[in-house]
Design a protein around this motif. Structure first.
Motif: not given
Length: 945
Positions: A392-411
């Motif tokens: 479970v990864l929940d970082v919603s409702h923040n002020e994060l920026s940048g791109e979604i990393p392709s390394d997300i696949a490692s999860f």
């Protein structure tokens, strides 16, 4: 009869022996005591089959243990035997009993036997039964040797007796999950031998006194889910042996005392959902044994202390829904065993810590904070094998920026990913398709662009896909149709183009599919879900067509071929000759279109005339639908000219009385689903015919027959039996048994008009019980009635209630609460409040609410809603107010004056109020209602009833 008499004589003899031998106990006392105890029980599984009154000793009986030296019964362990009934006096003969365990049965009634006075008894376990009522004040007066008592998961009420202080040797006390109220006996805090105290899930109030320091042997204290108030005293820290503390879901307040740092052995600390304030300072780092910390849903503030990093065994940290600020301390990198970190809904700032992904956690929740910076850096800087644990990864409702990393696949084990409501940019990476365990993906309300990756098809476990409010473009990928488990899809407010792929119609589990406010075009997919999709889910797409957007799709025709009749050449596009300065242009497509238009026009005229004739026929009260020939056929083949008649038992015989089928003179009533008529079969038997309202009902014959046949298989003495049906595309009829006694509404509110004597109290109670039994039966079959009201309760010739109109909501194309409420708007006052709340799920508890209103209506004789000259009286509110003012007996129907049992009628009204609780989870289920009614009903009936 001989056997019954014999058993009665044996039991009578046993009781006499018990009385005679009470002063001189012998081995026979154990046999006789257990036989008398058994006589008060029901044993449906035969677990007590080995208990034979002719045996000399009970030591080989199932569940019985004896002391090997004395051969006297020392333990009675009947856990999970499936027993019901009451706990009788026979147990008092077991003078050497040291352990009594009757857990996980269905024993009822109050504890009328003072078993705590058995001098050798050490352990009592009556948990997980249905015992009820108050515990006698003197119950614990002679319990000096008692070591452990559990009354958990019953229905005990009232105050916990003060006599509990007499149990000076008590080590384990578990009164959880009951309805105890008031203050805890002050003597509890002086039971110095107490090791475990569990009073969770009750209605207790008050606070923790300073005398708690006297519990210096206490290992576990659980006061969860009560109404306790006040601060946690400094003396709480004197309980140095505490391993587990749970004070959650109360109203404790103030700051946590620093003396808690002395609880060095404590592994679980749970203070969530209280009113605690102040800061958590470095003293928490002294609790070096902590594994689980839950401080969520309070009003803590300040920084998260650096000392958290000193707690090496920490596995779960939940500080969500508070006012913590600043950054998480870097020292938490030392918490090598942590598995769950929930810091959501605080005021944390800074970057997403890189160490978060290095600890191999299973759940990371940072939503609702003020985090900034790139999420890309936090993920890519910590790539290692530990990523395989994250679920479970929940970082919603923040002020994060940048791109979604392709390394997300490692999860690779990720099941829930929520990055919504940030400022993420770039595309949804193709590597998202490698998240094969993913069930929920929410990237909504960002600044994402590009297309939805077709690799999404390999996320085979996906249930929820939310990509709304971005800048996504391109087409909806056909690959989405491969996600067979999809239930929730929201692609709204993007820039998607093209047509929706037709294979999406194969997604049979869809609950919502929102593509509104895009640039989609063409026809919607044809399928069960898309045939009934909400118009709001597809709005804002100007060139989208189909029934949901109320826009017909243009016919797709081939490119016109222009022919010149005067040309002898082979060029089909040659310019024709002119005659009278006009060009003659003829085309095959034009001829086809003209012919098609003519056919369609003729068809429209024919259908219009046919519909007018059908409506005219149905409207004429004297012209019934004949059942013998013509429109009806007993054949199981469908003929649109004749219709299809099916009777579930026997052959249909409508040879007489058919003319009155839909005759208004024989109309019995009208409801949300149609009108009901009475007719007579050829054998003289009456039936009731319900003519369904065609609008909004199932149009498909297959769907209609499937649902109706299911209803035809449902049989219960308190349900109106469905005997058959009739189908044509324009007319659907249901054939029910005829119930002669009229409906409950007329019995309650029209007695005077019909010279009918009012219902007696016994008749009313039996009607309530019958309704409860039939609802319980429906709920066991996963059928919700939705439309309970007194006019849908019929009374047969014997005074038994029968519920009508059950299951008809299944004939609606979709169980939408607004569609339902429009169909059953006549049920004003009976409808549960969740019908008005879109976010609350409609369950069987909405029937329980309607049942509660019916109970009050039956007892009071008043309508659920009554309109006065300058006021509106809501029955539930009136009875509840009368109860609070101590005048509830004045609400009972005045026609029952002097002819009812107050000890039954008043508890029944209280039960009705419980069933009409505004919160669905607070209402009992119908099986519980039946049990409660059984407890309310007095065993001896008064002569005046």
């Amino acid at each position: 009869m001989r056997k019954v008499v014999s058993v009665c004589l044996i039991l009578l003899f046993a009781h006499l022996i018990i009385i005679v031998n009470s002063l001189n106990p012998t081995l026979d006392d154990d046999v006789l005591g257990l036989i008398v105890f058994k006589a008060d029980l029901q044993d449906p599984d035969g677990k007590l089959g080995s208990w034979n009154e002719e045996d000399d000793s009970p030591c080989k009986w199932e569940g019985v243990r004896c002391n090997p030296r004395s051969n006297r019964v020392s333990a009675l362990v009947l856990d999970g035997f499936g027993l019901s009934g009451k706990m009788g006096r026979g147990l008092m003969q077991l003078k050497f009993l040291s352990k009594l365990s009757l857990a996980k049965n269905n024993l009822t009634g109050s504890i009328g036997v003072n078993i705590a006075q058995l001098s050798n008894l050490r352990i009592i376990d009556l948990s997980d039964n249905s015992f009820s009522g108050r515990i006698p004040d003197n119950f614990f007066e002679q319990c000096g040797n008692l070591r452990s008592i559990s009354l958990a998961n019953n229905r005990f009420s009232g105050q916990i007796p003060d006599s509990l202080v007499s149990c000076s040797s008590l080590g384990v006390l578990n009164f959880s999950s009951n309805q105890f109220s008031g203050l805890l006996p002050s003597g509890i805090w002086s039971l110095h031998g107490l090791r475990s105290l569990d009073v969770s899930d009750n209605l207790l109030e008050g606070g923790i006194p300073k005398e708690v320091e006297g519990l210096n042997n206490l290992r576990e204290i659980n006061m969860r889910k009560n109404q306790f108030t006040g601060p946690v005293p400094d003396e709480f820290g004197a309980c140095a042996l505490l391993r587990s503390v749970d004070l959650s879901e109360n109203s404790f307040s103030g700051s946590l005392p620093s003396t808690l740092q002395t609880l060095s052995l404590c592994t679980d600390l749970n203070f969530h959902s209280n009113l605690f304030t102040g800061e958590i300072t470095e003293w928490i780092g002294e609790l070096g044994s902590l594994q689980n910390i839950d401080l969520s849903k309070n009003m803590f503030s300040g920084a998260v202390p650096n000392g958290i990093g000193n707690i090496q065994p920490l596995r779960i940290l939940n500080i969500s829904n508070n006012g913590f600020s600043g950054s998480l301390p870097a020292s938490m990198i030392n918490c090598k065993n942590i598995q769950i970190l929930d810091v959501s809904w605080n005021s944390l700032t800074g970057f997403l810590p890189t160490w978060v992904f290095r600890l191999g956690m299973q759940e990371v929740l940072f939503s609702g904070n003020k985090l900034t910076g790139s999420i890309n850096g936090a993920v890519t800087s910590s790539i290692d094998v530990s990523h395989q644990n994250l679920q479970v990864l929940d970082v919603s409702h923040n002020e994060l920026s940048g791109e979604i990393p392709s390394d997300i696949a490692s999860f690779s084990s990720l099941r829930f990913l929520n990055m919504s409501r940030n400022s993420l940019m770039g595309q949804v990476p193709e590597t998202v398709g490698k998240l094969k365990a993913l069930k929920s993906l929410d990237l909504s309300e960002n600044k994402l662009n590009g297309s939805i990756p077709s690799s999404i098809r390999t996320c085979s476990s996906l249930i929820s896909l939310i990509l709304s409010r971005n800048n996504l473009s391109g087409q909806v990928p056909v690959a989405m149709a491969k996600l067979a488990d999809l239930e929730y899809v929201d692609l709204s407010n993007n820039k998607l183009t093209g047509t929706l792929p037709k294979p999406l119609a194969n997604l049979i589990h869809l609950v919502t599919f929102n593509v509104s406010h895009n640039h989609l075009q063409g026809e919607l997919p044809a399928g069960a879900f898309f045939n009934t999709i909400s118009p709001s889910s597809v709005s804002g797409n100007p060139t989208l067509c189909g029934a949901a957007v109320n826009k017909s799709c243009p016919a797709v025709l081939p490119k016109p071929i222009v022919l010149n009749p005067n040309s002898t050449g082979s060029d089909p596009d040659s310019i024709p000759q002119t005659i009278g300065h006009k060009k003659i242009l003829l085309s095959i497509s034009a001829l086809i279109a003209i012919g098609a238009a003519a056919v369609i026009l003729i068809g429209i005229i024919f259908i219009t005339v046919l519909n007018l004739r059908v409506r005219s026929t149905a409207a004429r009260s004297s012209a019934a639908v004949p059942l013998s020939g013509g429109d009806f056929s007993s054949s199981h083949t469908t003929d649109t000219n004749s219709g299809k008649l099916v009777m579930f038992s026997g052959e249909p015989d409508f040879s007489t009385g058919a003319h009155a089928l839909l005759n208004k003179d024989c109309e019995l009533g009208r409801g949300g689903f149609g009108a009901v008529y009475r007719t007579v079969l050829g054998d003289g038997r009456s039936v009731a015919i319900k003519k369904l309202t065609v609008s909004s009902l199932v149009k498909s014959q297959e769907d209609f027959e499937r649902e109706v046949k299911k209803l035809g298989r449902i049989h219960h003495p308190n349900l109106v039996a469905l005997e058959g049906y009739y189908w044509t595309p324009s007319l659907q009829l249901l054939i029910y048994e005829y119930v002669s006694g009229g409906n409950l509404y007329k019995h309650l509110h029209e007695d005077e008009d019909r010279n009918r004597s009012p219902l007696s109290w016994n008749e009313r109670f039996n009607i309530i019980l019958g309704i409860a039994k039939s609802l319980a039966h429906l709920h066991q079959l996963n059928i919700i009635h939705y439309n309970l009201k007194s006019s849908n309760i019929l009374i047969d010739g014997l005074g038994e209630p029968k519920i009508a109109d059950f299951g008809l909501a299944r004939l609606l194309p979709m169980l939408d609460r607004y569609v339902l409420s429009s169909k059953i708007q006549s049920a004003l006052g009976y409808m549960a409040p969740e019908f008005a709340c879109k976010t609350v799920k409609i369950t069987e508890k909405c029937d329980v609410y309607g049942f509660g209103v019916l109970v009050l209506e039956i007892v009071t004789g008043r309508r659920p809603v009554e309109y006065m000259e300058d006021d509106v009286v809501i029955l539930c509110d009136m009875v509840r107010g009368a109860l609070e003012e101590g005048g509830v007996d004045e609400c009972i129907d005045e026609r029952l004056q002097g002819k009812f049992l107050a000890e039954e009628a008043i508890p029944v009204m209280k039960l009705g109020l419980i069933c009409t609780s505004q919160v669905p989870s607070n209402r009992p289920d119908m099986a519980e209602v039946i049990n409660i009614l059984g407890l309310i009903k007095c065993p001896e009936e008064s002569d005046n009833n």
